[in-house]
Design a protein around this motif. Structure first.
Motif, PDB file in Angstrom:
ATOM      1  N   SER A 136       0.822  -1.211   0.000  1.00  0.00           N
ATOM      2  CA  SER A 136       0.000   0.000   0.000  1.00  0.00           C
ATOM      3  C   SER A 136       0.855   1.260   0.000  1.00  0.00           C
ATOM      4  CB  SER A 136      -0.934  -0.004   1.209  1.00  0.00           C
ATOM      5  OG  SER A 136      -1.804  -1.114   1.168  1.00  0.00           O
ATOM      6  N   GLU A 140      -6.261   4.789  -1.494  1.00  0.00           N
ATOM      7  CA  GLU A 140      -5.769   3.892  -0.439  1.00  0.00           C
ATOM      8  C   GLU A 140      -6.012   4.550   0.913  1.00  0.00           C
ATOM      9  OE1 GLU A 140      -4.461   1.069   1.826  1.00  0.00           O
ATOM     10  OE2 GLU A 140      -4.494   0.783  -0.360  1.00  0.00           O
ATOM     11  N   ARG A 195       4.040   5.955  -2.648  1.00  0.00           N
ATOM     12  CA  ARG A 195       3.134   5.115  -3.449  1.00  0.00           C
ATOM     13  C   ARG A 195       3.089   5.595  -4.895  1.00  0.00           C
ATOM     14  NH1 ARG A 195      -1.379   1.723  -2.834  1.00  0.00           N
ATOM     15  NH2 ARG A 195      -1.821   0.957  -4.941  1.00  0.00           N
TER      16      ARG A 195
END
Length: 579
Positions: A408, A494, A506
């Protein structure tokens, strides 16, 4: 010497007192009168506010055989100077003279320091001379140091420095090093300082019990990060390039003695294997292994056990999980599959469960809380705070939940099975567009590469992406530097995107995954000078005039013992490179 007084009879009154004499029998000796030693201290500070401003301080101490003078002067008109004199005399044997002068308008200013042993060592002398000129046509500093100990031994050193007359220079010493990371806590919505007022508007009454006073607990947030100080932000701190690549030697021939062994960790019982295959790739929290046993006894001894397998001196830990057997006429095969040691935190050894952070934590604290049974976390990602009730994972084992968190935030898991340490590292430790200036982890040459195949994987290339959190998250646009940021990748949503650093990590991983890439597969050896490769490493292949660099995506180690007893050990790697 001791004086003993003995009393042999009673006390009687005497007409004269008892007189005790020491020394000459001629009578008492009076002590000599002390010699007066004049010691003086004088301070003189004149100050004039006119054409000449002068400040002078004179300090003197004198005694019979010692003398020290201090003189300090300051002038600001025609010659601004400072002079300090220090003299120390002890008889006629030792002398020291120190003089310092400074001038801003006079063409020459000098500093002399002399130490002489006049009477004891007349042939030895040390002289230190330093001059500084600021108004002469040529600015210079002379440094001379001489030491002579007798007529035969001598050392003479001279250092000179010259520069243009009107240049101004400044020398700054700066110490640079990595700051140790630590827990940093701060209060959120902390109440202001105040007082508790107790008002009594009624008469006292009998009451059994206690009065409870409740105060709201301040909200405290802690995160694992860099301490404050004279430093730039996290995203701008340059990395210290101290990495030294592992370089395979270039030789005409390589002499290798392969070794292969396997033992059961619980009691160090040897297990004989006839083949072993070990595979691991990015995105997997555990490596997979395939084993073939030499006999049925070894097969039964290894089922459900943790094995330690050594390949050319390098250790691998495998939990034997699934067994299978193949029986033919005069041919029996006993095989099993397993995973690396991190499988202890996965099914069937750990039951799936739900996870949530009841209090505010950092992402490192959340990942550390998922580990148990002696496993520890080594977080190499940038940490950031996560508000309460933001992290929610349903029906996952600890290993699966940890891998979910790592993915994540744009990372992956690398495990050290020997020390039971889980490292969370970026999915792309080196961005594909930065490999040209990066230092490789391992550099191979054509002599140690047994096979090299390359094919192209075509995919759209993006240079910008929108990353968003949810209710308590943040949103932002991540753009690849030195690009227009006009080709957007699909948006990413997310819940753990609660900080700018989370968005950056990310988004960088998503942009690095895009684009057309050259997918290569190489085969090489495992030796003392070439350890097993790991996913995420930057691998370099040195050709005659070109260094090919690519990121390791997956590795595979193959060990085979043939029927005639020959041992073959090879390792393969899948490499990715932007084209």
């Amino acid at each position: 010497m001791f004086v003993k007084l003995r009393f042999s009879s009673g006390y009687e009154v005497k007409t004269s007192p008892l007189i005790m004499r020491f020394g000459d029998d001629g009578g008492p000796v009076d002590p000599p009168e002390p010699v007066l030693v004049e010691t003086g201290q004088e301070w003189r500070v004149p100050w004039r506010n006119g054409q000449t401003i002068e400040s002078a301080t004179t300090q003197r101490w004198t005694s019979l055989a010692e003398q020290r003078d201090f003189t300090h002067a300051w002038q600001t008109t025609e010659a601004v100077g400072q002079q300090v004199q220090c003299a120390w005399l002890n008889g006629e044997s030792i002398s020291q003279h120190y003089q310092l002068a400074f001038s801003s308008s006079h063409p020459l200013t000098g500093t002399d320091f002399t130490w002489r042993y006049a009477s004891l060592l007349p042939s030895e002398q040390t002289t230190w001379l330093m001059r500084w000129r600021t108004k002469s046509p040529i600015t210079g500093t002379d440094f001379t140091w001489r030491w002579k100990a007798g007529p035969l031994t001598g050392i003479d050193a001279t250092m000179e420095w010259w520069q243009s007359p009107h240049e101004v220079g400044q020398s700054v010493l700066m110490h640079w090093g990595p700051y140790p990371w630590q827990w940093i806590c701060y209060w959120v919505a902390h109440p202001f300082a105040g007082a508790v007022k107790l008002r009594f508007d009624e008469q006292s009454q009998t009451y059994t019990g206690a009065i409870s006073m409740r105060f709201d607990e301040p909200h405290k947030v802690c995160y694992w990060g860099l301490p404050g100080g004279d430093q730039r932000g996290w995203d701008d701190v340059p990395t210290n390039e101290i990495k030294v690549p592992i370089t395979a030697p270039l030789a005409r021939s390589y002499l290798m003695q392969p070794t292969f062994s396997c033992v059961r960790v619980s009691d160090e019982l040897p297990i004989i294997l006839s083949s072993f295959k070990y595979q691991h790739s990015r995105g997997q929290f555990a490596a997979t292994a395939n084993m073939r046993f030499m006999t049925k006894i070894d097969f039964e001894r290894a089922l459900g056990e943790l094995l330690r397998i050594q390949v050319n001196g390098y250790e691998f830990y495998v939990v034997v999980e699934v067994d299978s057997s193949q029986l033919k006429f005069n041919n029996y095969n006993y095989t099993a599959t397993g995973r690396s040691r991190i499988a202890e935190l996965a099914a069937p050894y750990q039951a799936p469960r739900n996870y949530s952070n009841a209090t505010a934590k950092t992402i490192a604290g959340i990942m550390s809380g998922l580990l148990s049974d002696g496993w520890t976390l080594d977080n190499k990602m940038i940490d950031f705070p996560v508000p309460e009730r933001v992290f929610n994972v349903l029906n996952k084992t600890p290993a699966e939940a940890l891998n979910h968190v790592a993915r994540s935030i744009g990372g992956m898991l690398l495990c050290d099975d020997a020390t039971k340490t889980v490292s969370v590292v970026p999915l792309w430790p080196v961005m594909p567009w930065d490999t040209a200036d990066a230092t490789c982890d391992v550099i191979l040459n054509e002599a140690v590469i047994l096979e090299h195949n390359t094919n192209k994987v075509v995919a759209p290339e993006y240079n910008a992406i929108h990353v968003r959190g949810e209710q308590d998250g943040v949103s932002g646009r991540v753009k690849r530097r030195e690009t227009l940021g006009d080709r957007y990748a699909p948006d990413v949503t997310e819940p753990l995107m609660t900080d700018v650093q989370a968005l950056r990590q990310r988004g960088s991983a998503e942009l690095a995954n895009s684009g057309t890439k050259a997918q290569s597969s190489i085969k090489t050896r495992i030796a003392a000078w070439l350890p097993p490769l790991r996913p995420g490493q930057l691998i370099g292949i040195q050709y005659e005039q070109y260094l090919y660099k690519a990121t390791c995506n997956a590795i595979s180690i193959d060990v085979i013992i043939t029927q005639n007893g020959a041992l073959s050990i090879k390792q393969s790697a899948e490499l990715l490179k932007n084209v």
